[in-house]
Every structure is written in structure tokens, then in C-alpha cells.
Design an enzyme around this catalytic site. Structure first.
Site, short mmCIF file in Angstrom:
data_model
loop_
_atom_site.label_atom_id
_atom_site.label_comp_id
_atom_site.label_asym_id
_atom_site.label_seq_id
_atom_site.Cartn_x
_atom_site.Cartn_y
_atom_site.Cartn_z
N LYS A 1 -6.07 4.74 7.96
CA LYS A 1 -4.89 5.47 7.49
C LYS A 1 -5.18 6.98 7.44
O LYS A 1 -4.37 7.80 7.89
CB LYS A 1 -4.48 4.97 6.11
CG LYS A 1 -3.81 3.60 6.17
CD LYS A 1 -3.58 3.03 4.80
CE LYS A 1 -2.84 1.68 4.91
NZ LYS A 1 -2.79 0.97 3.63
N SER B 1 0.81 -1.21 0.00
CA SER B 1 0.00 0.00 0.00
C SER B 1 0.85 1.27 0.00
O SER B 1 0.34 2.35 -0.22
CB SER B 1 -0.94 0.01 1.19
OG SER B 1 -0.21 0.19 2.38
#
Lengths: 278, 811
Positions: free
Chosen positions: B701, B658
């Protein structure tokens, strides 16, 4: 002999021990009675003089009971066997007496069996022994038992080798006073445990009823309540024996004066307490 | 230059409208009897239960928090009620081979009755046998037999004694036997007198003694035979009497089981045995052994007889309807297969068939057994035992010692019982796939898989169903009713739990936990119903209980122990985002990613991988970057780049791809020497073509970087670049949504690296023109020029990159 020593001897229970199954059980029974009446237990091992003589004869042999084999019988071996037997008898007596918490003594005598037993039992209250004779293969009482009944002056406990399981049967004849037998029953622990049956023999109904009343009243004073009572009027010895057999006694209590005592001794296969008035 | 607009608040959080749910509280809703959102699993379970073929056992797989067991058991309970109760099984004594107890199959519900009947039978037999043996007839007959022996012995010995007496001899006992002695006047002759006898006379006596002794020997050898004959006659008598006494008792019992041939056969065997062992029904004499051991010999003899004819009924006597459904929570080998217990007697372990205890397979026989696959696999030999039973289709109760041949002592070998059970294993997917791959027996034994989905498509229809599901959970667990607002908030949280605004989590256990905690907070408020605020309170409190680590990490950033810039611009440096999941709580945190470039052999060095802190997926992401760079900027020239990438101040393992887009941004920024805005953070993976791809944990996140920015003070320039394909997953916290609505924080959906790099650097990425050239001054042109410069330098240095490559190869 003084009166005090007489009483003291009367409070002795003598048991003849030969380490047969019956005599070992007789030892247990004698210890139980001794504990009950607070008597000393005196064990006697009679070394049969006939046996000693036999061993001294040349070429004597014995047949092993279990093996059936023949082997030489000599004095040394016999003495050795008798000594071992005495040790075992003494040990067993001490153990049984300890369990019953009674004082005990032991002696080994040599001579004719009946004569020695009678001598040692002189003045004792009770003498106990196995009921089987020395004869082979016989269940009937031997000569010692018979001799004791005939010549003894004390009560006799004849122990059946199979034990004394079953009720106590008290046989009272009109010709014998019931006090001794009732007293004997009262001294048996198993009377309370296994129950007591009473058999009264008399020539007439009236007499039988009288005896029964006396017996039941006497038992009641000892807190013994019979499970049954049977009156045999004008019964033959055979009928008396048959009746007693049907009751399957564990212990048969009968007076030495009873006229059926020898028939009962011969025919009924159980332990026998022959009570004698003192 | 493309202009990416930040997402509006509606895209950041998909609300559930309480008004649209159509009720006030969950008390208005009916309970839900159907399984929500698991059509595949439901169909599989229905099939698996319905098909009655060997090996069609089920494996229900999915998350252990999805409440699979409850669903499976619900199905099984409903199905089992419609099925007949299975027959009863009992273990009884095997009179021919005592160590191999017989299994007896009895019609449903009659096992326990048979057990009671046999117990009564023993009591009745005891009474009848004792009475028969006490009867006058038996006693008289026995006395006859015994007296016959006496008579025989007396006849033999009496005659011999008489014969001896006639010869002036007597038979007397010695301590160890019998002997024949010469007599005189009835007494054994004295040795002296015997010596005085003449030789001839002594010889006569000796001869007479020998004759008597021989005859005595003969008789003594015959006595044992006579005793055996008597014993045989007595045994016959006892048999006869017992048979007469017990016959009626057995007949009566046989009538009750006339429809059960196995029971009749067993009763025949019992009768034969009872007749042979009639003495055991009578009160036992005290044996020396019993005296030695103490205790009550009568009681132990009675117990032994009762055990011999006892029936060990294995089923439960609960009288439940339908087939059994059993869940074995502790599936050890013994709990599954059954066990043989022992008792101690004089320090020795002994056992018999009454000590056979049924295991879960036996108790569920004819029905269903639900097991946790993981627990079965964790218990030593339980898995092997289960497979063996399912393969053989019979239950063979053996101790592990026997199975493994560790003991060689004689033990019980109970007759196996036919097994007809449907086993349902519940476990996670990994287990299923591992078993499938590595255990060749597994596919043959568990042919049906019920795959439980962890989430459900979010639609208005499903939201309504979900509300009823919540209502059902509330009612079953006796919780306060939820208002529509509370249900809406739970639904929103369910989407957040699913990590997708368009799906709803089916993690039943987590939902139930949330409902219970909501109920607690409603109770704290003293309210009869739970409101949306109670749900939020429960969620906040849960975070509050878990977020110490997050707080410490944010504090480290605040105190600049961990260096994270949220303002300014720096070339070759970008804020990446990662998710930390600990103890069921996940949160995001920013990490500084830096890139350094120089002349090299075309290799991008992933420092994380070099020190073995990076996982394979992370390494894959970094290797993709090389592919992107060479494909876009150096398709025809050697890529003479040496670059290194690192997660700064990262001391733990990193995995996942990611951060690959962030790493690429840092690399491009370093190559083009174009500073990156530090107020932005980046997440998203990238492919070799430069497309930004979806990642997981997008909400955590974003919130992780938001928290750092809030701590420093929101400037209005801060935000997060996320893959456009992740927009549908957004279910952000209310404070993040509010900040975005106010324009103080921005979420940018990007589809390509070019879009992202423009946002980050403010420099147009540039697209190749018809002649294949990037516009002058564009970021791509600057990157390409830099790479060309490296290539030219490399040529000028005379293939310096080769040596480096060789060096690399030797790593």
C-alpha cells in the site's frame, strides 16, 4: 482307350463321398494329393442300390442313429435325402477343391457301391474313401475298401475318421517293389511335417538291408529323410502289426503287393495309403 | 495537538547483516537435516507415524507452497527404512469359484519368486504330462480300453449281423440311420421278387426283420453307456498317469514353501485341478472355432493353461528395503483402489484374475501413502473409495460399475486383502476444516493433524538456520553457492514474503523459485557464486514480468483518468489504499474516498454496499463508523446525520476494513469542514473507540502511493498514515526507504483517529474537558457542533428523520 487319355485318367484322383466324417476327411486328403501331383479331383456319390431297393419294400423302417427310434423308410423320403446328400457333397467338394486350387468334377451314380466306385475309378491314379464299412459299430474297413484293394488297379487312400495326425509309417516288404510306396510318401505333405518312419520286413538280414538301402536312397531323391528305420527279419504278421502299432502312425503307407496289407488294414487304426504300381 | 513523527529508515526496513551470518558462501555451510520452524507439525507427524491404531492417519495442512510434501516424505522415508518390508500379496485362480480369485499372502519378497516357480511348474507339468501320455505304457493301456469298446460293439453287432445273415437279412446304413433288409444272394431283394413271395413267407421275413430291429435298438441304446464307461476309464487312466508324472514336481515345489501353509494349500488345489485337466497340458487339436478365429490354437491353448495356474504378484519386484512409501500423483478411484482390466475376444470383453491390477493402497500396504487431498476430492468417487477402504481396513478391488451397481454382468470379485497403511493427506487448511465440519467420517479416519506454519520467527538464531536451509536447497538443486550478502538479501525478502519484518516466510516453493532465478542471473553474469545483486535482479525481473497492470493503473493516474490528488487539501476527501493481488503478484494503489454529509436518520450509507460492490468486511467497517460517531459525539442525542461514503472510480468489488479509518477521516473532515491534505494517504481499520488497528499488505500500500507521488514528483509533504501496530511489518522497497531517509516521503504511525485527523487536517482534535466539552475550534468540537445542528434541525422539521428511517427500513 488311347495312351494320352490313359495318362489323363491317371492324373485323376477319385474320391467317394458319402458325407460321413471319414469320407469328408478323405476328400481333404484327396484334394491335397491332387494338388501335389497336379491331378483333377473327381468326386462321386454312389447311391447304394440296396438302399433304394430296401425303400421300395413294403413296411421298410430305419432306426435313427442318434435317437434310436424307428421310423418308416419310403422311396420319396429316401430320394429326398439322397438328393440333399448330393447337394451337400457337391458343395463340400467345390469348397475343398477351391481351397486346394485343383480342378474338380462331380457325379452321382446309382448301383452297387463297389462296382460303381470301381467303374468310376477306372484308370484313375488314386481313389480315396472313408475306411469304415457300412456295418454298424465297426472300425474295420468295409467291403468297399476290401473290394477296391482286391479288384482295383489304382492306389487307394482309406481315411480314418479320427484324422491322420502322427508320423507317416512306410512298410516295405521284400516281396513288393518299393517304388510305388516311396512315390506315395513323397506325395504326402504331412511326411515332411510329421516325419517318416520306415519298417522293412524281409526273411533275411541281407535282404532286409538291401531293401532298406533302396528305400532310403529312393526317399533321399525326394528329399525325405526318415526319422527312424526298423528292420523286421522273419517277422510274423502279428509282429509286423505290433511294431507298426507301436509307431503310432497317422498314415500307414504300404504296397498293395505286400503280404501283410490286409492284416495291417484290419489291425492298425489309422489312415492307410495302399500304393499300387502302374 | 500531538506531534506524530515520521518513521526513520531503520523502522521501514529491517536489514539482515551479512557479516553477522558468519560465512562467505553457502558452500561453507553443512546441509540441514532437520525441519526448520515447524516444531508443531514435526511433533504431529512423529506422533501420527508412531501410533499404530485404526484411524490415526494424518492430514498435513498448510499452504501448498510450504513444501509440506517434501517434509512429510522425508519423515516417512526415514521411518520406513527402519521398518520391515511387508509381506507379498498375490492373486491366484479360485478352482471352486472362478469369479472369486483367491488372495495369497506370502513372506516378504517371495511373491515374485512364487510367480516364477508356478510358471516353471506349468512348463514342467507340460513336459511330464506329454511324456507320460506318449509313453508306451499309457498308449497300450489306452488302446486296451478303446479296443475293449470296439470289441464290445463288434461282439454285439457282429453277432447280430450273423444272426441277420442266417435269416437272409442284412443291416445297412441309410442316410440318417440303419435299416434291416431281406437279401437274396447277398443283395437286397428286389421289390418285385419280394412281392412274389407268399404271404406266409413275407410274414416270416417281416417277423425276422422285427426281431433283428428290436435287438438293434437294444444295442444302440447300450452303445452310449459303453462309451461313457470307456470315457470314465480313460479319465481314470489319465488321472493315474498324470498323478504319477506330476507328483514329484509338486513335491519339490511344496518343499520350497513348506513354511507357507497358504501356498501349500494352494499347491494341493493346483495338483488336484491339474490332474483333472491333464488333457490341457497336451498339444491341442485344431478346433473348428480356432480355425474360424485364425491365429495359433496351440499358442492360445498354452496361454490358457498358463493363465489358469499363473500367480498375479501384486507387489513390486524392486527389492527395495523397508516399508513402502508411495505418493500417488493421480489418485483416481482406480489408481487408488486398483482395477480389473479386460481383453477383447471375438468382440467380447473378458477378464480373469491375472488382469487384477494393484492400486496405490495395495502397493503401499504395510507402509505409507501420501496423497494430495484436493486431487483425491476432485476425482469422482476416489474419496469415497479411500474412506471405505480405511474404514473396512481391507482392499476390495471392484470396478466403479460394480460399486455403483451400474452393471449387473458377472465380473470378478477378488477376495479382499487386509489393509494396513498409514495415509497422509496433504492439503490446505480450508479443506481440512471443511472436511472436518461436513464429513462425519473424516475425524474418525484422520485423527492426526500436522499444522504447517507459513512463517518463522525472525531471530539471529533462526537467520543462521535459515541460511543453512538455503544452503541445503542450493546444494540439493545444484545451484551456485550464495554469498553471505545474497543470503542476507534472500532473508530480507523472506521477511517481505511473510509480510512481517519480524518473521521469515517458510514458503519453500517460492524460496526455491527465487534461488533458481538468482542462479540464472548469476550465470548470466558468468559468476561462480550468486551475489546479493543477483537476488535483487531476480526480484526486479520477476516484478517486471508481472507489473503490466500496475503500470497501466499508474499511467491512468498520471493521465488523470483516475483522479488522485497528491497536493492541496480538500474537505471530505482522502486517499485510501488498497491491494490488488493477481497471479501471485501484489501491488498497492490509491483510491479517492469521499464523504458527503447532510441531515438524516443517523445512518452512514456505504455506496459500495448499496450496489453490492462491497464485501461484508467492508460493510462492517462502515457500520463501525456509525458506532464511533454516535458513541463519541451523540451519546445522549439522536444522531441526525445522513452521510454517504464512496470509493471513487472503483468498478470492482471491495472488501476488507483497511479503509475504514480513511472513511472516518473523510467523514470527520466533511462534518468539521476541515480540508484534508491530499499529499497523504491513509490505511488502517478503526474500532468504535477510535483506535486505529493493523491491516494487511502495508508494504504494498505504501509503495503504491509512493509510486504515484514519485510520478508526480516528491514534494516532501507526501506520505502515508499507517497503524502503529503495522510498523513491525514494514519491509519496504529500497527507493521508498531512501526517500524517507531523505525526508522526501513520510510514513506516520498512528494509534488513534485523533492522531490521524490532526496529521491530515492540521487541526487539533481536542479532548473533552472536565465538563465534557471539546475545546472550541478543535476538530472534534466542530464535528459535534455540526451534529448538534443536525439534531436541532431535525427537531425543527418535526421528526423528519423518522420518515427517512421508515423509508430505510423498507429497503
Amino acid at each position: 482307350m488311347t495312351e494320352a487319355s490313359d495318362r489323363s485318367r491317371a492324373r485323376r484322383v477319385v474320391v467317394a463321398i458319402d458325407m460321413s466324417t471319414a469320407s469328408r476327411k478323405a476328400l481333404e486328403a484327396a484334394a491335397e494329393i491332387a494338388a501335389m501331383i497336379g491331378a483333377e479331383l473327381h468326386g462321386v456319390l454312389v447311391e447304394d442300390i440296396n438302399l433304394v431297393r430296401l425303400a421300395e419294400l413294403p413296411d421298410s423302417a430305419e432306426l435313427g442313429v442318434l435317437s434310436g427310434s424307428r421310423r418308416e423308410l419310403d422311396v420319396d423320403r429316401l430320394e429326398h435325402s439322397l438328393a440333399a446328400l448330393a447337394r451337400r457333397a457337391r458343395q463340400e467338394l467345390s469348397q475343398v477343391a477351391a481351397r486346394a486350387s485343383v480342378a474338380w468334377s462331380f457325379e452321382v451314380v446309382r448301383g452297387p457301391v463297389l462296382a460303381e466306385v470301381l467303374r468310376v475309378a477306372e484308370g484313375a491314379g488314386l481313389v480315396a474313401l472313408g475306411r469304415s464299412g457300412t456295418g454298424i459299430g465297426r472300425d474295420r474297413p468295409g467291403s468297399t475298401a476290401r473290394g477296391l484293394l482286391a479288384a482295383g488297379r489304382q492306389s487307394v487312400w482309406l481315411q480314418h475318421p479320427a484324422g491322420s495326425t502322427g508320423q507317416v509309417v512306410l512298410v516295405c516288404g521284400s516281396d513288393a517293389a518299393p517304388e510305388a510306396t516311396v512315390d506315395a510318401v513323397a506325395r504326402l505333405k504331412r511326411a515332411a511335417r510329421d516325419g517318416v518312419a520306415v519298417v522293412v520286413t524281409a526273411p533275411t538280414v541281407k535282404r532286409a538291408t538291401e531293401v532298406e538301402q533302396v528305400v532310403l536312397a529312393a526317399l533321399a531323391t525326394h528329399h525325405v529323410r526318415p526319422t527312424m528305420s526298423r528292420l523286421l527279419v522273419g517277422a510274423t504278421p502279428d509282429q509286423v502289426v505290433a511294431t507298426v502299432k507301436m509307431l503310432r502312425p497317422g498314415v500307414l503307407v504300404v504296397s498293395a503287393e505286400d503280404r501283410n496289407v490286409l492284416r495291417l488294414l484290419d489291425e492298425v487304426s489309422c489312415s492307410l495309403l495302399v500304393a499300387r504300381e502302374r | 495537538m500531538t506531534s506524530i513523527k515520521p518513521l526513520g529508515p531503520a523502522s521501514l526496513f529491517t536489514r539482515c547483516d551479512p557479516g553477522g551470518l558468519g560465512f562467505e558462501t553457502t558452500a561453507d555451510l553443512d546441509r540441514l537435516d532437520q525441519v526448520v520452524g515447524q516444531p508443531r507439525a514435526v511433533a504431529a507427524i512423529g506422533f501420527g507415524i508412531g501410533i499404530e491404531r485404526p484411524g490415526y492417519n494424518l492430514f498435513a495442512m498448510g499452504s501448498h507452497r510450504a513444501g509440506m510434501q517434501g517434509v512429510v516424505r522425508g519423515f516417512l522415508d526415514r521411518r520406513a527404512k527402519e521398518e520391515p518390508r511387508p509381506p507379498d500379496w498375490c492373486y491366484v485362480h479360485n478352482f471352486e469359484q472362478a469369479h472369486k480369485p483367491r488372495a495369497l499372502k506370502l513372506p516378504t519378497g517371495r511373491g515374485v519368486k512364487f510367480q516364477a516357480d508356478m510358471k516353471q511348474l506349468v512348463e514342467d507339468l507340460r513336459g511330464a504330462v506329454v511324456a507320460a501320455f506318449e509313453s508306451d505304457e499309457f498308449r497300450a493301456r489306452r488302446q486296451e480300453i478303446e479296443q475293449e469298446l470296439d470289441r464290445r460293439q463288434e461282439r454285439a453287432f457282429g453277432a447280430l449281423q450273423q444272426q441277420a445273415e442266417q435269416a437272409n437279412l442284412t443291416i445297412i446304413r441309410t442316410p440318417a440311420g440303419v435299416a434291416v433288409a431281406p437279401t437274396r444272394d447277398g443283395e437286397v431283394i428286389e421289390p418285385d421278387e419280394f412281392a412274389k413271395l407268399g404271404e406266409e413267407e413275407r410274414a416270416t421275413v417281416k417277423s425276422a426283420i422285427d426281431g433283428i430291429q428290436k435287438e438293434l435298438e437294444r444295442i444302440m441304446l447300450e452303445v452310449p453307456q459303453w462309451r461313457r464307461e470307456v470315457a470314465a476309464q480313460l479319465a481314470d487312466l489319465r488321472r493315474l498317469v498324470t498323478k504319477a508324472a506330476a507328483g514329484a514336481i509338486f513335491e519339490e515345489l511344496r518343499r520350497g514353501y513348506a513354511d507357507v501353509p497358504a501356498a501349500i494349500e494352494y499347491l494341493d488345489a493346483v495338483e488336484t485341478d491339474a490332474i483333472e485337466h491333464a488333457e490341457e497340458f497336451r498339444p491341442q487339436k485344431e478346433s473348428p472355432a480356432a480355425l474360424l478365429l485364425g491365429g495359433d490354437p496351440q499358442a492360445s491353448a498354452r496361454a490358457a493353461t498358463e493363465r489358469r495356474y499363473a500367480v498375479n504378484a501384486l507387489g513390486d519386484a524392486d527389492g527395495a528395503e523397508g516399508a513402502p512409501v508411495l505418493f500417488e500423483d493421480n489418485p483416481s478411484y482406480q489408481n487408488l483402489i486398483g482395477r480389473i482390466e479386460h481383453t477383447t475376444q471375438m468382440g467380447t470383453l473378458v477378464t480373469d484374475f491375472t488382469h487384477i491390477k494393484a492400486g496405490a493402497l495395495m502397493r503401499a500396504n504395510g507402509g505409507y501413502l501420501v496423497l494430495d487431498a484436493r486431487k483425491v476430492l476432485l476425482q469422482p468417487y476416489a474419496w469415497e473409495g479411500l474412506k471405505r477402504a480405511l474404514t473396512a481396513r481391507e482392499i476390495r478391488v471392484e470396478s466403479l460399475g460394480q460399486v455403483l451397481s451400474l452393471v449387473s454382468t458377472v465380473s470378478l470379485e477378488p477376495e479382499p486383502i487386509p489393509l494396513d497403511v498409514k495415509v497422509v493427506l496433504v492439503g490446505d487448511r480450508t479443506l481440512y476444516y471443511l472436511l472436518h465440519a461436513y464429513d462425519p467420517e473424516f475425524p474418525d479416519l484422520f485423527k492426526v493433524v500436522a499444522d504447517f506454519s507459513e512463517d518463522l520467527e525472525r531471530s539471529s538464531e533462526h537467520e543462521a538456520l535459515y541460511a543453512r536451509l538455503l544452503a541445503t536447497m542450493v546444494q540439493r538443486n545444484e545451484l551456485r553457492p550464495l554469498t553471505a550478502g545474497a543470503v542476507a538479501r534472500v532473508i530480507e525478502e523472506a521477511a517481505r514474503m511473510a509480510g512481517d519484518a519480524e518473521r521469515l516466510s517458510m514458503q519453500a516453493r517460492d524460496l526455491l523459485d527465487l534461488l533458481r532465478e538468482t542462479d540464472y542471473w548469476a550465470a548470466e553474469r558468468g559468476s561462480a557464486v550468486a551475489e546479493a545483486s543477483d537476488v535483487q535482479e531476480a526480484l526486479d525481473a520477476r516484478v517486471g514480468r508481472h507489473d503490466l497492470l500496475r503500470e497501466r493503473m499508474n499511467e491512468a493516474v498520471h493521465r488523470e483518468t483516475v483522479l488522485i490528488a497528491t497536493e492541496g487539501a480538500v474537505a471530505g476527501q482522502v486517499n485510501g489504499l488498497s491491494v490488488i493481488q493477481l497471479g501471485g503478484f501484489a501491488f498497492g494503489r490509491p483510491s479517492r474516498i469521499t464523504a458527503r454529509v447532510r441531515l438524516g436518520g443517523g445512518r452512514v450509507i456505504d455506496i459500495e454496499r448499496e450496489v453490492e460492490l462491497g464485501g461484508p468486511l467492508h460493510s462492517k467497517g462502515v457500520l463501525i463508523l456509525s458506532g464511533f460517531l454516535s458513541g463519541r459525539y451523540a451519546p445522549t442525542t439522536p444522531l441526525s446525520l445522513g452521510a454517504s461514503l464512496v470509493f471513487e472510480q472503483s468498478y470492482g468489488g471491495i472488501d476488507g476494513d483497511s479503509a475504514s479509518s480513511a472513511e472516518l477521516y473523510a467523514l470527520l473532515s466533511a462534518l468539521a469542514d476541515a480540508p484534508i491534505r491530499q499529499g497523504l494517504a491513509v490505511t488502517g481499520s478503526v474500532n468504535q473507540r477510535g483506535d486505529v488497528q493493523a491491516i494487511g499488505g502495508v508494504n504494498e500500500k505504501i509503495e503504491g502511493f509512493f509510486d504515484v507521488c514519485v510520478d508526480r514528483g516528491l514534494t516532501g509533504e507526501q506520505g502515508v498514515l499507517i497503524p502503529a501496530s503495522n510498523v513491525k511489518h514494514l519491509m519496504l522497497r529500497a527507493d521508498v526507504v531512501r526517500a524517507a531517509a531523505d525526508g522526501r516521503f513520510h510514513i506516520y504511525p498512528v494509534e488513534t483517529i485523533d492522531e490521524g485527523v490532526e496529521l491530515l487536517t492540521g487541526v487539533a482534535a481536542g479532548v473533552r474537558d472536565a465538563e465534557g466539552q471539546f475545546p472550541v475550534g478543535s476538530l472534534n468540537q466542530r464535528v459535534e457542533r455540526r451534529l448538534v445542528e443536525f439534531a436541532e434541525q431535525a427537531r425543527a422539521f418535526g421528526r423528519p428523520h423518522k420518515a427517512e428511517s421508515e423509508g430505510d427500513d423498507s429497503d
